[in-house]
Enzyme design. Structure first.
Site, PDB file in Angstrom:
ATOM      1  N   TYR A   1       3.823 -25.158   0.144  1.00  0.00           N
ATOM      2  CA  TYR A   1       4.445 -25.815   1.296  1.00  0.00           C
ATOM      3  C   TYR A   1       3.567 -25.763   2.548  1.00  0.00           C
ATOM      4  CZ  TYR A   1       8.983 -25.982  -1.099  1.00  0.00           C
ATOM      5  OH  TYR A   1       9.996 -26.255  -1.972  1.00  0.00           O
TER       6      TYR A   1
ATOM      7  N   LYS B   1      22.456   5.365  -2.334  1.00  0.00           N
ATOM      8  CA  LYS B   1      22.955   4.178  -1.640  1.00  0.00           C
ATOM      9  C   LYS B   1      21.978   3.017  -1.834  1.00  0.00           C
ATOM     10  CE  LYS B   1      20.947   5.537   2.815  1.00  0.00           C
ATOM     11  NZ  LYS B   1      21.210   5.802   4.242  1.00  0.00           N
TER      12      LYS B   1
END
Length: 566
Positions: free
Chosen positions: A263, A36
């Site tokens: 940033y 999965k």
């Protein structure tokens, strides 16, 4: 092409890890490989193929789409959806022969009604909540609910399972209580004449810590990928990471002491430094929380991430190291020289778990598959080809494209789309197309005693995945008979002899059938209304179902001298 970022998947390590886990199982215990979430980011298709080639019996996925992805990749082994399915998924579960887990009688009833409409009987696995506190039928009401489900006419209870909340903890008293109560449930069901073939409880931690939970099938997930659900398991088994996550240096830039990086100016340089820019960020699955915390390996040395990790770029401080060049490989997860960064190392730095780190590696990064350190393959690049309205309507084409995009929004789209289109154009009902790879054909003509025919010695070979344990090789004497042979899914190969009535076994002799170069016994040969038929059964001891095998036929036949075609 050298990618901006990529994930290398070592299939040799994956195989070794699987073998180490299997050593903890008693003989006859079946192995379910959990794939999965794209096999925890490793690539569900290649991981599934590798696991199946190493004695995996079942594959575990999270939803119908993940199961369909495997079917479109020609993987026909049993697939179990481990989570509860929605009613909207039922159509796909039935059409693609995917086994559903059931957590309630209500869902089982809807599934039964849908199966009845299609005149099918469907396998299910019932999940029992023995203490996980999530999905499954609560153990106190499980016996009553399971017996109700067993009464549904189109439902076959193939399996029953439960799940540990803390299997990584050795000798957890609660885990022992769970197993004991589950065993009591099985005993009560047996007393009511309900015996369920497949019983599974143990996940990766349970395989190692709780042998009593093995029953007759286990589910292996994280451990197969070389990561541990808990640190204590390192004392029991030694597995190695399968994935390496890599990028490259795209820019080198000098900065002075006091300059700020990225940033919000969250990092101020303490010295003059050379900053290496990497073309990777949280848009690629490299977590924002690694800003000013993470490290990267280049040429055996470890360098800190400075400033914020941005969507597409990450900066590292390499000090005054002049040996690093643009294009040099940078390792985010993996080994360089004597140093190594694991998913667990990264998880500890940002307060998460290694499962999350592996599953987060983004789809921008193609998976490069290695086997014994050699390139085995990589995901296909998307190709576009025009399809005419004569073959497929625009609405149907749109549906196939949409579903393919939903399955895999990355370079594997091409693969899903390719198989989806072929299935739509050439498929018969719900039967998936069987593709033959590595095809070769060798024919040697010689003069026959009958001047109207040549004798021909023929060898045919290709790679093949068998879904059934027997097949037929046949020879027809007319187009009508050949058509009947094509409509029979058991017929693996058919031959047509033209220009001769009343063919016999001297006209078509099947000399050898080989699978992986092992000769098979011809069990029966008959003359029928369709022509000459040879029945071959796969020996169970070879364990070849649902695996890619080398298939080869050797036969002698006749061919009309007047025909210049096959």
């Amino acid at each position: 092409m050298k990618y901006r970022s990529w994930a290398e998947i070592d299939l040799k390590r994956l195989t070794e890890n699987i073998h180490k886990i299997q050593k903890f199982l008693k003989p006859g215990t079946k192995y379910l490989q959990v794939v999965k979430a794209d096999a925890y980011g490793h690539g569900a298709i290649e991981v599934s193929r590798t696991a199946l080639n190493n004695n995996a019996y079942y594959l575990g996925v999270a939803n119908a789409d993940e199961g369909i992805q495997l079917r479109l990749a020609e993987i026909y082994s049993p697939v179990l959806v481990l989570s509860p399915s929605t009613s909207d998924e039922i159509e796909y579960l039935l059409n693609y022969n995917i086994t559903s887990s059931v957590s309630s009688f209500e869902f089982a009833k809807v599934l039964d009604e849908s199966a009845k409409k299609q005149n099918k009987k469907v396998n299910i696995h019932i999940e029992v909540d023995s203490g996980m506190g999530r999905t499954g039928i609560t153990i106190d009401s499980a016996e009553k609910e399971i017996l109700r489900i067993a009464g549904l006419k189109n439902i076959l209870i193939e399996g029953i399972f439960s799940h540990f909340p803390s299997s990584e903890i050795p000798e957890d008293p609660f885990a022992h209580i769970q197993v004991n109560e589950f065993k009591q449930l099985l005993l009560h069901l047996k007393e009511k004449k309900l015996t369920i073939p497949l019983i599974h409880f143990a996940n990766s931690g349970g395989i190692l810590n709780y042998p009593r939970s093995h029953f007759n099938m286990v589910r292996a997930g994280l451990l197969t990928f070389g990561e541990y659900p808990g640190g204590e398991l390192k004392k029991i088994i030694s597995v190695k990471p399968v994935m390496s996550f890599k990028t490259q240096v795209v820019l080198l830039k000098k900065f002075k002491k006091g300059d700020t990086i990225s940033y919000n100016r969250s990092y101020k340089l303490k010295n003059d430094s050379l900053i290496a820019v990497l073309p990777i960020g949280y848009g690629d699955g490299y977590d924002f929380l690694l800003s000013n915390k993470g490290t990267v390996l280049i040429k055996g040395n470890e360098y800190p991430i400075v400033g914020r990790v941005t969507m597409d770029l990450t900066m590292i401080d390499i000090g005054k190291n002049n040996s690093i060049k643009i294009g040099d490989e940078a390792i985010l997860i993996g080994k360089s020289g004597k140093k190594e960064i694991t998913a667990e190392d990264i998880a500890k730095k940002i307060g998460t778990i290694n499962y999350n780190i592996l599953c987060s590696v983004g789809k921008r990064a193609p998976r490069i598959y290695l086997n014994q350190e050699k390139l085995k393959g990589f995901q296909p690049i998307f190709k576009r080809k025009d399809i005419t309205d004569d073959l497929i309507s625009k609405d149907k084409l749109d549906e196939v494209i949409k579903h393919s995009l939903q399955l895999r929004l990355n370079e594997e789209v091409g693969n899903s789309l390719y198989h989806g289109l072929f299935q739509t154009i050439f498929g018969q009902g719900d039967e998936p197309i069987i593709f033959r790879r590595g095809f070769f054909y060798h024919i040697r003509f010689k003069q026959s005693r009958n001047k109207d025919f040549y004798d021909a010695d023929i060898t045919i070979g290709y790679e093949k995945i068998f879904k059934e344990n027997e097949f037929i090789i046949a020879c027809a004497d007319s187009e009508e008979a050949l058509e009947k042979l094509f409509s029979d899914p058991k017929v693996e190969y058919r031959w047509l002899i033209q220009g001769k009535n009343n063919i016999n076994f001297n006209d078509f002799k099947l000399n050898k059938v080989l699978l992986n170069r092992t000769g098979l016994k011809i069990n029966e040969k008959n003359k029928t209304s369709r022509g000459l038929e040879y029945l071959i059964k796969l020996p169970e001891k070879l364990n070849l179902l649902h695996k890619s095998v080398e298939f080869q036929l050797q036969f002698t036949t006749i061919h009309p001298v007047s025909k210049r075609e096959f």
